[in-house]
Write a protein that holds these residues in place. Structure first.
Motif, mmCIF file in Angstrom:
data_model
loop_
_atom_site.group_PDB
_atom_site.id
_atom_site.type_symbol
_atom_site.label_atom_id
_atom_site.label_comp_id
_atom_site.label_asym_id
_atom_site.label_seq_id
_atom_site.Cartn_x
_atom_site.Cartn_y
_atom_site.Cartn_z
ATOM 1 N N MET A 190 -4.270 -6.508 12.449
ATOM 2 C CA MET A 190 -3.333 -6.238 11.360
ATOM 3 C C MET A 190 -3.627 -4.876 10.728
ATOM 4 N N LEU A 191 -4.910 -4.577 10.557
ATOM 5 C CA LEU A 191 -5.305 -3.309 9.949
ATOM 6 C C LEU A 191 -4.849 -2.130 10.811
ATOM 7 N N GLU A 192 -4.950 -2.295 12.121
ATOM 8 C CA GLU A 192 -4.540 -1.232 13.038
ATOM 9 C C GLU A 192 -3.028 -1.003 12.979
ATOM 10 N N VAL A 193 -2.265 -2.102 12.930
ATOM 11 C CA VAL A 193 -0.806 -1.988 12.805
ATOM 12 C C VAL A 193 -0.439 -1.296 11.495
ATOM 13 N N GLY A 194 -1.117 -1.685 10.410
ATOM 14 C CA GLY A 194 -0.852 -1.065 9.113
ATOM 15 C C GLY A 194 -1.177 0.418 9.098
ATOM 16 N N ARG A 195 -2.326 0.774 9.674
ATOM 17 C CA ARG A 195 -2.730 2.189 9.714
ATOM 18 C C ARG A 195 -1.732 3.021 10.509
ATOM 19 N N ASP A 196 -1.337 2.524 11.672
ATOM 20 C CA ASP A 196 -0.387 3.260 12.506
ATOM 21 C C ASP A 196 0.962 3.422 11.805
ATOM 22 N N LYS A 197 1.417 2.343 11.173
ATOM 23 C CA LYS A 197 2.709 2.368 10.492
ATOM 24 C C LYS A 197 2.721 3.371 9.338
ATOM 25 N N LEU A 198 1.676 3.360 8.520
ATOM 26 C CA LEU A 198 1.646 4.260 7.359
ATOM 27 C C LEU A 198 1.390 5.702 7.781
ATOM 28 N N THR A 199 0.584 5.901 8.798
ATOM 29 C CA THR A 199 0.343 7.258 9.300
ATOM 30 C C THR A 199 1.639 7.858 9.847
ATOM 31 N N ASP A 200 2.384 7.044 10.604
ATOM 32 C CA ASP A 200 3.665 7.507 11.141
ATOM 33 C C ASP A 200 4.651 7.846 10.032
ATOM 34 N N ALA A 201 4.522 7.150 8.893
ATOM 35 C CA ALA A 201 5.412 7.388 7.757
ATOM 36 C C ALA A 201 4.916 8.519 6.864
ATOM 37 N N GLY A 202 3.787 9.130 7.229
ATOM 38 C CA GLY A 202 3.250 10.239 6.444
ATOM 39 C C GLY A 202 2.453 9.816 5.234
ATOM 40 N N THR A 240 0.827 -1.215 0.000
ATOM 41 C CA THR A 240 0.000 0.000 0.000
ATOM 42 C C THR A 240 0.858 1.261 0.000
ATOM 43 N N ALA A 241 1.912 1.274 0.804
ATOM 44 C CA ALA A 241 2.780 2.455 0.882
ATOM 45 C C ALA A 241 3.413 2.762 -0.473
ATOM 46 N N LYS A 242 3.869 1.729 -1.167
ATOM 47 C CA LYS A 242 4.483 1.915 -2.493
ATOM 48 C C LYS A 242 3.458 2.400 -3.498
ATOM 49 N N PHE A 243 2.269 1.774 -3.474
ATOM 50 C CA PHE A 243 1.231 2.168 -4.422
ATOM 51 C C PHE A 243 0.771 3.605 -4.179
ATOM 52 N N ALA A 244 0.691 4.011 -2.921
ATOM 53 C CA ALA A 244 0.230 5.366 -2.604
ATOM 54 C C ALA A 244 1.121 6.420 -3.251
ATOM 55 N N CYS A 298 -0.923 9.018 4.126
ATOM 56 C CA CYS A 298 -2.291 9.061 4.651
ATOM 57 C C CYS A 298 -3.301 9.692 3.711
ATOM 58 N N GLY A 299 -2.908 10.626 2.871
ATOM 59 C CA GLY A 299 -3.866 11.406 2.087
ATOM 60 C C GLY A 299 -4.697 10.600 1.115
ATOM 61 N N ASN A 300 -4.137 9.575 0.508
ATOM 62 C CA ASN A 300 -4.854 8.838 -0.536
ATOM 63 C C ASN A 300 -5.035 7.363 -0.202
ATOM 64 N N VAL A 301 -5.008 7.023 1.088
ATOM 65 C CA VAL A 301 -5.162 5.630 1.523
ATOM 66 C C VAL A 301 -6.397 5.490 2.404
ATOM 67 N N ASP A 302 -7.226 4.512 2.098
ATOM 68 C CA ASP A 302 -8.373 4.168 2.931
ATOM 69 C C ASP A 302 -8.150 2.778 3.524
ATOM 70 N N TYR A 303 -8.716 2.552 4.696
ATOM 71 C CA TYR A 303 -8.554 1.273 5.404
ATOM 72 C C TYR A 303 -9.929 0.636 5.563
ATOM 73 N N VAL A 304 -10.052 -0.600 5.124
ATOM 74 C CA VAL A 304 -11.344 -1.283 5.150
ATOM 75 C C VAL A 304 -11.161 -2.694 5.696
ATOM 76 N N GLN A 305 -11.928 -3.025 6.741
ATOM 77 C CA GLN A 305 -11.929 -4.404 7.227
ATOM 78 C C GLN A 305 -12.879 -5.191 6.328
ATOM 79 N N ALA A 306 -12.337 -6.170 5.612
ATOM 80 C CA ALA A 306 -13.130 -6.849 4.591
ATOM 81 C C ALA A 306 -12.698 -8.296 4.428
ATOM 82 N N ASN A 307 -13.669 -9.124 4.095
ATOM 83 C CA ASN A 307 -13.442 -10.528 3.771
ATOM 84 C C ASN A 307 -13.244 -10.644 2.267
ATOM 85 N N ALA A 308 -12.150 -11.263 1.841
ATOM 86 C CA ALA A 308 -11.851 -11.393 0.409
ATOM 87 C C ALA A 308 -12.936 -12.156 -0.341
#
Length: 252
Positions: free
Chosen positions: A101-113, A79-83, A115-125
């Motif tokens: 996992m979603l919470e860890v990902g959100r915190d990690k990417l937010t800390d890395a700056g 996600t970070a690369k695609f953003a 955030c503007g074009n990333v959405d987080y969705v809890q979803a079943n594939a």
């Protein structure tokens, strides 16, 4: 003829479990390992997972302004690369069935700056909560083997892709090299649980992860499953001797 009271079963690693229970059991694994997930990825693959993911990004042909879905995106490496690639006019959705996992990902990417074009969705594939023909590209890295109904998930991914959009499935696979296979088995069933115990205080979850790799369809079987789900121009690239494969398919 099956008894109306009998339940369908599936595999959870090498164990046979009720089909309805697998999602909860997988969730418990990732609830347990979420906090140490990135560290363990680096240790388990000796950093090579970064090369596998870099190749996945290259094969995505992602461009500015596109909409990309990263399923089972976990801690957000792809996600970070695609953003960065899609930019302010694009959008990346990091989707994961597991809230930890979603919470860890959100915190990690937010800390890395990021955030503007990333959405987080809890979803079943298996039942993606998006409208038809939404995304230019979908990736699922090291997540499909944990899905209970892989065929249903692949059809769901096909539905939400735009015509001409591509699906990339990065997953552990099978090597034909007998020596490499023996070394890999010894490493998977000895070193991985030991590292899991020492680093994450959880040997059982990493034993499951090793077993789940062995239960995942091989390269040709997964390609056929993608064709059956409606994808065309399918194919795969073996990496690290076939221990990992990147599958590609296009929605017609």
């Amino acid at each position: 003829m099956t008894d109306k009271h009998s339940k369908e079963t599936t595999h959870f690693g090498y164990k046979t479990v009720d089909r309805d229970d697998k999602q909860k059991l997988v969730a418990e694994v990732f609830q347990s390992v979420a906090g140490k997930y990135d560290l363990m990825n680096d240790l388990m693959s000796m950093g090579v997972h970064r090369l596998w993911k870099r190749f996945t990004i290259e094969m995505s042909a992602a461009r500015p302004g596109q909409k990309i879905l990263d399923i089972a995106g976990g801690t957000g490496d792809l996600t970070a690369k695609f953003a960065k690639i899609v930019g302010d006019q694009g959008q990346v959705v990091l989707a994961d069935i597991n809230d930890a996992m979603l919470e860890v990902g959100r915190d990690k990417l937010t800390d890395a700056g990021v955030c503007g074009n990333v959405d987080y969705v809890q979803a079943n594939a298996e039942d993606l909560p998006f409208t038809d023909n939404t995304f230019d590209c979908i990736t699922i890295a090291f997540g499909l083997r944990n899905v209970t109904d892989k065929d249903k998930a692949l059809r769901s991914m096909n539905r939400v892709l735009k015509p001409g959009g591509r699906l990339l499935v990065l997953e552990f696979s099978r090597t034909d090299n007998q020596l490499l296979s023996k070394l890999y088995d010894a490493y998977s069933f000895t070193a991985l649980p030991l590292m899991g115990k020492l680093i994450a205080d959880d040997a059982e979850s990493y034993r499951y992860l090793a077993e789940s790799i062995r239960m995942h369809p091989d390269q040709d079987t997964l390609e056929q499953m993608m064709k059956s789900a409606g994808f065309v121009q399918t194919g795969y690239h073996n990496m690290t001797g076939g221990i990992v494969a990147l599958h590609k398919g296009i929605k017609p």
